[in-house]
Design an enzyme around this catalytic site. Structure first.
Site, short mmCIF file in Angstrom:
data_model
loop_
_atom_site.label_atom_id
_atom_site.label_comp_id
_atom_site.label_asym_id
_atom_site.label_seq_id
_atom_site.Cartn_x
_atom_site.Cartn_y
_atom_site.Cartn_z
N ARG A 59 -58.11 -1.14 36.17
CA ARG A 59 -58.68 -1.62 37.43
C ARG A 59 -59.65 -2.76 37.16
NH1 ARG A 59 -60.48 4.44 39.31
NH2 ARG A 59 -58.39 5.36 39.41
N ASP A 61 -62.78 -5.22 39.06
CA ASP A 61 -63.76 -5.18 40.13
C ASP A 61 -63.64 -6.37 41.07
OD1 ASP A 61 -64.88 -2.81 39.17
OD2 ASP A 61 -66.31 -3.86 37.90
N TYR A 127 -60.03 -9.13 27.39
CA TYR A 127 -60.67 -9.84 28.49
C TYR A 127 -61.24 -11.16 27.97
CZ TYR A 127 -60.73 -5.89 31.79
OH TYR A 127 -60.38 -4.88 32.66
N ARG A 214 -69.10 -7.22 31.23
CA ARG A 214 -70.18 -7.98 31.89
C ARG A 214 -71.56 -7.56 31.35
NH1 ARG A 214 -68.99 -6.79 37.94
NH2 ARG A 214 -71.00 -7.86 38.22
#
Length: 278
Positions: A59, A61, A127, A214
Site C-alpha cells: 500500500r 499513502d 523505493y 519518509r
C-alpha cells in the site's frame, strides 16, 4: 497422475500499475472511492463486466507515487494479456495506467500458498525518494519531489546510512498506526546520490513499516543539515524509540519503484523503471 479440473480454468492475472499519487488518497480503497485501488477496480469491472477484487504488493499513502506497483486478481475470463492492458486503461484516469499483464494459472488441487501472490510472493521492495535541494522551490516539481531549501551534505548522509544496512528492529522509524506484525526488517541497500539540485535516496528492503522511508529520509536530512552527527542515526536505531527520530518528511517525492519476485513467475517487469527526470 493427471488432475482433471471441472469448469472454467481460473487464472491469476498480475498487473504492473504505474500512477501519480497526487490526486489520490493513497492506494487502498476507501468509502469516498478516491484511491488508486478504487479507480483500478472500477476500470476492471467496466472492462470485464464483472467485479474483480485486487491485491497489491504494498500500500502507498496519500500523495505517494508508483513507478511499478504489482497487483493480482483471479478470473475465469480468457482474454489476451494485451486486452487487459489496453482495455482497462480505456477506463482509467490519466494519472493511472496498467503497464503490463501476465497470466498465472491457478491449480485448485495445490496449496494456495504455492501460487503467486502480489504481496506474499514479494522478496524485496525498492523505493526512491526524490528531494529538490535548492533555496527556491520549483512549482514544476510540486507533488513530484520533496524540497529542502538549506544545503545538504550528501557525504554525511551516506556515512549515516551505512548503519541501517542489515537486519534491524526499525521501531524508531515506524508510524504509530503501523499494522505490521514485526518491526524487524532486512535493509538490502540505501543509496544516496546527488544529481544537480536533486538528491535521490534509493532504499531496498525485505519490506517496509508504515512511513518508514519518509521517517528515514527525515532523519538523514537532519544529518545532512549538520544538526547532528552521522553516529546519531545509529543511536536512534538502537533506541527503538520513535520520539528520538526526526519528524516524518513530506510524501511528495516518494516513489514505489520496484517489487522483486522469483524469476519463476516470469513477470514482464522493467529491470529498473525510470524516474521521470532520468
Amino acid at each position: 497422475m493427471t488432475v482433471e479440473v471441472s469448469g472454467p480454468l481460473t487464472r491469476r492475472i498480475a498487473l504492473g500499475v504505474q500512477y501519480d499519487g497526487t490526486p489520490w488518497n493513497g492506494y487502498q480503497k476507501q468509502p469516498d472511492r478516491k484511491t488508486v485501488q478504487d479507480q483500478l477496480e472500477i476500470a476492471l469491472e467496466t472492462f470485464a463486466r464483472t467485479r474483480l477484487a485486487t491485491t497489491c504488493a504494498g500500500r502507498t499513502d496519500t500523495g505517494v507515487h508508483a513507478l511499478e506497483q504489482v497487483v493480482h486478481f483471479d478470473t475465469e475470463l480468457d482474454r489476451p494479456m494485451q486486452s487487459w492492458v489496453r482495455g482497462v486503461n480505456t477506463f482509467l484516469p490519466d494519472s493511472i495506467a496498467v503497464r503490463w499483464a501476465h497470466a498465472i494459472p491457478v491449480d485448485p488441487e495445490r496449496d494456495p500458498l504455492l501460487d503467486f501472490h502480489a504481496r506474499f510472493s514479494a522478496r524485496a521492495r525498492t523505493y526512491h525518494y526524490v528531494l529538490y535541494n535548492t533555496p527556491v522551490r520549483s512549482p514544476l516539481l510540486a507533488g513530484r519531489a520533496g524540497w529542502m531549501f538549506r544545503p545538504l551534505d550528501v557525504t554525511l548522509m551516506q556515512e549515516a546510512a551505512r548503519v541501517l544496512i542489515g537486519t534491524h528492529d526499525f521501531s524508531a522509524f515506524r508510524a504509530a498506526g503501523c499494522q505490521a506484525k514485526s518491526p524487524v526488517k532486512h535493509m538490502h541497500s540505501l543509496d544516496i546520490v546527488r544529481r544537480g539540485d536533486l538528491i535521490v535516496f534509493t532504499v531496498c528492503a525485505s519490506a517496509f513499516l508504515h512511513h518508514m522511508v519518509r521517517n528515514l529520509v527525515g532523519s538523514l536530512i537532519y544529518v545532512g543539515l549538520e544538526r547532528t552527527t552521522p553516529a546519531w542515526l545509529g543511536e536512534v536505531l538502537a533506541s527503538r524509540n520513535r520520539d528520538l527520530a526526526a519528524p516524518t518528511f513530506m510524501p511528495d517525492g516518494l516513489y514505489l519503484a520496484k517489487i522483486d519476485y522469483d524469476p519463476k513467475w516470469g513477470l514482464p517487469q522493467e529491470s529498473a523503471p525510470p524516474l521521470p527526470w532520468f
